[in-house]
Design an enzyme around this catalytic site. Structure first.
Site, PDB file in Angstrom:
ATOM      1  N   HIS A 177       0.824  -1.198   0.000  1.00  0.00           N
ATOM      2  CA  HIS A 177       0.000   0.000   0.000  1.00  0.00           C
ATOM      3  C   HIS A 177       0.859   1.249   0.000  1.00  0.00           C
ATOM      4  O   HIS A 177       0.723   2.096   0.894  1.00  0.00           O
ATOM      5  CB  HIS A 177      -0.985   0.006   1.177  1.00  0.00           C
ATOM      6  CG  HIS A 177      -2.186   0.869   0.917  1.00  0.00           C
ATOM      7  ND1 HIS A 177      -2.582   1.865   1.760  1.00  0.00           N
ATOM      8  CD2 HIS A 177      -3.041   0.896  -0.125  1.00  0.00           C
ATOM      9  CE1 HIS A 177      -3.650   2.466   1.257  1.00  0.00           C
ATOM     10  NE2 HIS A 177      -3.948   1.897   0.125  1.00  0.00           N
TER      11      HIS A 177
ATOM     12  N   HIS B 151      -1.984   1.953  13.083  1.00  0.00           N
ATOM     13  CA  HIS B 151      -1.618   1.324  11.810  1.00  0.00           C
ATOM     14  C   HIS B 151      -2.182  -0.100  11.809  1.00  0.00           C
ATOM     15  O   HIS B 151      -3.383  -0.303  11.623  1.00  0.00           O
ATOM     16  CB  HIS B 151      -0.100   1.389  11.646  1.00  0.00           C
ATOM     17  CG  HIS B 151       0.435   1.086  10.291  1.00  0.00           C
ATOM     18  ND1 HIS B 151      -0.329   0.577   9.283  1.00  0.00           N
ATOM     19  CD2 HIS B 151       1.699   1.206   9.765  1.00  0.00           C
ATOM     20  CE1 HIS B 151       0.413   0.404   8.191  1.00  0.00           C
ATOM     21  NE2 HIS B 151       1.650   0.776   8.464  1.00  0.00           N
TER      22      HIS B 151
ATOM     23  N   MET C 230     -13.372   2.632  15.478  1.00  0.00           N
ATOM     24  CA  MET C 230     -12.279   2.086  14.676  1.00  0.00           C
ATOM     25  C   MET C 230     -12.786   1.401  13.405  1.00  0.00           C
ATOM     26  O   MET C 230     -13.864   0.827  13.380  1.00  0.00           O
ATOM     27  CB  MET C 230     -11.460   1.094  15.498  1.00  0.00           C
ATOM     28  CG  MET C 230     -10.760   1.711  16.696  1.00  0.00           C
ATOM     29  SD  MET C 230      -9.623   3.076  16.262  1.00  0.00           S
ATOM     30  CE  MET C 230      -8.274   2.151  15.482  1.00  0.00           C
ATOM     31  N   GLY C 231     -11.930   1.463  12.349  1.00  0.00           N
ATOM     32  CA  GLY C 231     -12.280   0.780  11.099  1.00  0.00           C
ATOM     33  C   GLY C 231     -12.855   1.719  10.056  1.00  0.00           C
ATOM     34  O   GLY C 231     -13.291   1.273   8.995  1.00  0.00           O
ATOM     35  N   PHE C 232     -12.851   3.015  10.348  1.00  0.00           N
ATOM     36  CA  PHE C 232     -13.437   3.977   9.399  1.00  0.00           C
ATOM     37  C   PHE C 232     -12.446   5.078   9.028  1.00  0.00           C
ATOM     38  O   PHE C 232     -11.632   5.490   9.848  1.00  0.00           O
ATOM     39  CB  PHE C 232     -14.708   4.589  10.001  1.00  0.00           C
ATOM     40  CG  PHE C 232     -15.798   3.568  10.119  1.00  0.00           C
ATOM     41  CD1 PHE C 232     -16.642   3.317   9.051  1.00  0.00           C
ATOM     42  CD2 PHE C 232     -15.930   2.813  11.273  1.00  0.00           C
ATOM     43  CE1 PHE C 232     -17.616   2.331   9.135  1.00  0.00           C
ATOM     44  CE2 PHE C 232     -16.897   1.825  11.368  1.00  0.00           C
ATOM     45  CZ  PHE C 232     -17.744   1.584  10.305  1.00  0.00           C
TER      46      PHE C 232
ATOM     47  N   HIS D 265      -9.462   6.973   6.437  1.00  0.00           N
ATOM     48  CA  HIS D 265      -8.113   6.572   6.037  1.00  0.00           C
ATOM     49  C   HIS D 265      -7.240   7.809   5.860  1.00  0.00           C
ATOM     50  O   HIS D 265      -7.730   8.853   5.433  1.00  0.00           O
ATOM     51  CB  HIS D 265      -8.178   5.774   4.718  1.00  0.00           C
ATOM     52  CG  HIS D 265      -6.905   5.069   4.411  1.00  0.00           C
ATOM     53  ND1 HIS D 265      -5.880   5.657   3.730  1.00  0.00           N
ATOM     54  CD2 HIS D 265      -6.493   3.817   4.712  1.00  0.00           C
ATOM     55  CE1 HIS D 265      -4.884   4.790   3.620  1.00  0.00           C
ATOM     56  NE2 HIS D 265      -5.224   3.673   4.204  1.00  0.00           N
TER      57      HIS D 265
ATOM     58  N   ASP E 124      -9.572  -2.691   7.008  1.00  0.00           N
ATOM     59  CA  ASP E 124      -9.505  -3.417   8.275  1.00  0.00           C
ATOM     60  C   ASP E 124     -10.873  -3.843   8.801  1.00  0.00           C
ATOM     61  O   ASP E 124     -10.980  -4.815   9.551  1.00  0.00           O
ATOM     62  CB  ASP E 124      -8.814  -2.534   9.328  1.00  0.00           C
ATOM     63  CG  ASP E 124      -7.405  -2.179   8.918  1.00  0.00           C
ATOM     64  OD1 ASP E 124      -6.657  -3.100   8.554  1.00  0.00           O
ATOM     65  OD2 ASP E 124      -7.055  -0.981   8.945  1.00  0.00           O
TER      66      ASP E 124
ATOM     67  N   ARG F 207       2.126  -8.010   4.284  1.00  0.00           N
ATOM     68  CA  ARG F 207       2.818  -6.764   3.939  1.00  0.00           C
ATOM     69  C   ARG F 207       4.311  -6.953   3.793  1.00  0.00           C
ATOM     70  O   ARG F 207       4.990  -6.146   3.148  1.00  0.00           O
ATOM     71  CB  ARG F 207       2.498  -5.668   4.977  1.00  0.00           C
ATOM     72  CG  ARG F 207       3.060  -4.283   4.670  1.00  0.00           C
ATOM     73  CD  ARG F 207       2.602  -3.690   3.345  1.00  0.00           C
ATOM     74  NE  ARG F 207       1.157  -3.587   3.177  1.00  0.00           N
ATOM     75  CZ  ARG F 207       0.398  -2.584   3.599  1.00  0.00           C
ATOM     76  NH1 ARG F 207       0.947  -1.568   4.209  1.00  0.00           N
ATOM     77  NH2 ARG F 207      -0.909  -2.590   3.388  1.00  0.00           N
TER      78      ARG F 207
ATOM     79  N   ARG G 163      16.859  11.877   4.807  1.00  0.00           N
ATOM     80  CA  ARG G 163      17.292  12.699   5.931  1.00  0.00           C
ATOM     81  C   ARG G 163      16.608  14.063   5.830  1.00  0.00           C
ATOM     82  O   ARG G 163      17.179  15.017   5.263  1.00  0.00           O
ATOM     83  CB  ARG G 163      18.815  12.848   5.881  1.00  0.00           C
ATOM     84  CG  ARG G 163      19.545  13.137   7.192  1.00  0.00           C
ATOM     85  CD  ARG G 163      19.109  14.366   7.894  1.00  0.00           C
ATOM     86  NE  ARG G 163      19.882  14.608   9.115  1.00  0.00           N
ATOM     87  CZ  ARG G 163      19.525  15.522  10.011  1.00  0.00           C
ATOM     88  NH1 ARG G 163      18.429  16.259   9.852  1.00  0.00           N
ATOM     89  NH2 ARG G 163      20.261  15.713  11.095  1.00  0.00           N
TER      90      ARG G 163
END
Lengths: 374, 374
Positions: free
Chosen positions: A186, A221, A256-258, A260, A311, A336, A355
């Site tokens: 991703h 994450h 959670m889960g909504f 991005h 997710d 991943r 850097r």
């Protein structure tokens, strides 16, 4: 941290929208909601391909021929073998240790035993892809005190067999294969970016992958699929879920889960895994979790115009397949790892040390004060 | 990696000059060559302070009072104790394993044994600062088969005693104290940036520090002081060094220990450690390595206008103090761990997920081809 109160949050935007590196691995168009690996639309890969093919594609840059795929698949099977040192390390870890920490340590031990100088980057990458499911299986079978010597040929089937101890059904295997493809890559997710920063100092592959694992472990994450299941399990039916989530929104609790960090209107991966979650729940004649998930999804869309991300329905599909919640994020690692390895090899091929500089928001220069005068 | 040949290097600039995050920990002015920790000029800290004070300053934001310093110092001494699990892990690692990989695994094991949920972030940070020298000592004493139970009060003295097995002289202790201060923090070096990317997903401190260690392990970052010593040891006198380096430049070989990703005209830390290297060589009545270093420095300045960086004379100072070359980078870890921990805590206090985007340079969108048609 005396100076933190004066920070201006808006001047630290988390590099949002900044082009940090070049990549040929993944294109992610937020406008058209299109996600491609090496030019191939993800929905086509998810429908027609296998994780073996997709990992080959990511690491080698092209889809394999029949012979190449057959060699690659056999290599992944051969690479399931755990060195004694890694087995011993896994055995000595307490059963209560967080599986992500266990995986992190096991990969570090593998790096000690089989350092990259001994094998080249690409071989070390295949080794990692093959061994990660075996590490998870070994860890899990220890808890259950019985070990599975699985003859499942596909990585998806082997993974399910070894972590659950029960041979997967065809549909379960296909769902996992699809899920591994969806999670494989991703673009510059935080974990991938951390792995590339590490690669940019020309560090070894295992150190780079450890950066990926450590970064994925954070709740913002990789932890999202576990958190999504926790949310769904709070409620016993869709009606309770609806009113419960409305209450959460009123209290400004995080659901959670909504949403991005990159996508603004929908997650192109979400409908694909949603379909699998629906199929599995139908096959198992247990629609409860799916219906709760749907109910919450409607509330979030109506109230906040927030869409479910990958997710969210992954949590339903994994849960209904009998995968322990604590292994959701480690399975994300298994998948991943293909993307991380590909990005590390890509970074090395055209390297520039990553850097950036910092925006200084601290005190003015001041004289050192001897301790007797403080 | 079919597409790599088409990459344009100049569109991936390694985020040079991009302000990635806010910090109050370190200001680094390239124009005035001024480096400050929390506003205090580094040359003053290097001259008047101790690593104990500086690590307190970085992690707590202010210089300690006498009582605070005394508690902090005692805590660092108490935190030298290795858990049995970590000792066992260190004992089982082969003597030929790279010390950076050993340290990486030992820190991962510590994270399993003492996860951050059990202790808060700041306590976990002190624990790491205290235990890292003990890990190095344990590792090294295993090779020598005799263990040092050092009563050295300062971290610098303990570190030297435990890794060499010989009590340090006052001058050696003072040099190491100064070196640890110089290496403790350097704004968004790649390793620190990797640790902050990890912290931005709200991952645990040990995972963040592992990102730091893994990234520092690369030869373009922490390995530079070891590489500098390798360069110096190629030559037996200044004249040979002069002609040898001229030849290297003609052959376009890389000469390690010169130039810097951020500094353009000089490294403000370099003259400070150069002075210590000179003092130690004088005390030990062995100027050879110093004179070779000086000869090469002149060539690099005259031929390329390149200045020596911190790593260069550190290699001389460490070598003349009898520290094995393989421990140069691990000692860098001991010191920089203070900066990494401070940056992780700072990131958490005003967090935004670090998630840049990539510049896509790959193929156009294309249709998936079934394997029988490839």
């Amino acid at each position: 941290m005396a100076k933190l109160k004066e920070f201006k949050s808006d001047s630290a935007m988390g590099l949002r929208g900044i082009k940090a590196v070049n990549t040929a691995l993944c294109s992610l168009s937020v406008e058209s909601m299109k996600l491609c690996y090496l030019g191939y639309p993800l929905e086509q890969l998810a429908r027609y391909s296998t994780f073996e093919e997709v990992s080959y594609l990511l690491i080698n840059g092209e889809l394999p021929t029949r012979d190449e795929l057959s060699n690659w698949t056999q290599q992944l099977i051969d690479d399931r073998t755990l060195p004694e040192m890694v087995k011993g390390g896994l055995e000595r870890m307490s059963g209560s240790t967080d599986p992500m920490s266990v995986l992190r340590t096991a990969v570090s031990l593998l790096g000690n035993e089989e350092p990259e100088q001994k094998i080249d980057g690409k071989a070390a990458a295949v080794r990692l892809l093959g061994i990660l499911p075996a590490m998870l299986g070994y860890l899990n079978s220890q808890k259950k005190r019985d070990r599975i010597d699985s003859d499942e040929k596909t990585l998806a089937g082997y993974l399910l067999h070894t972590v659950r101890g029960i041979r997967p059904t065809g549909m379960e295997r296909d769902m996992m294969n699809c899920s591994l493809i969806l999670y494989a890559e991703h673009e510059l997710a935080a974990s991938t970016f951390a792995a590339r920063v590490c690669a940019s100092t020309l560090s070894d592959l295992h150190s780079c992958i450890l950066c990926g694992i450590g970064t994925l472990a954070g709740p913002l994450h990789g932890g999202a699929n576990e958190a999504a299941l926790e949310l769904l399990c709070r409620f016993s039916d869709p009606e309770e879920a609806r009113s419960g989530v409305l209450r959460m929104l009123e209290n400004k609790e995080r659901v959670m889960g909504f949403g991005h960090a990159v996508y603004k209107e929908s997650d192109p991966r979400s409908p694909i895994i949603r379909e699998w979650a629906h199929k599995l729940c139908t096959e198992k004649k247990d629609m409860r979790l799916f219906e709760i998930a749907e109910a919450i999804e409607h509330v979030m869309w109506n109230e906040r115009r927030l869409f479910s991300n990958l997710d969210y329905y992954t949590a339903v599909a994994y849960s209904v397949s009998g995968i322990p919640k604590s292994l959701f994020t480690p399975i994300f690692v298994v998948s991943r790892c293909a993307g991380w390895c590909a990005h590390v090899l890509e970074q090395r091929a055209d390297n520039k040390l990553v850097r950036p500089i910092a925006n200084y928001v601290g005190t003015e220069e001041r004289e050192y004060i001897p301790i007797e005068k403080r």
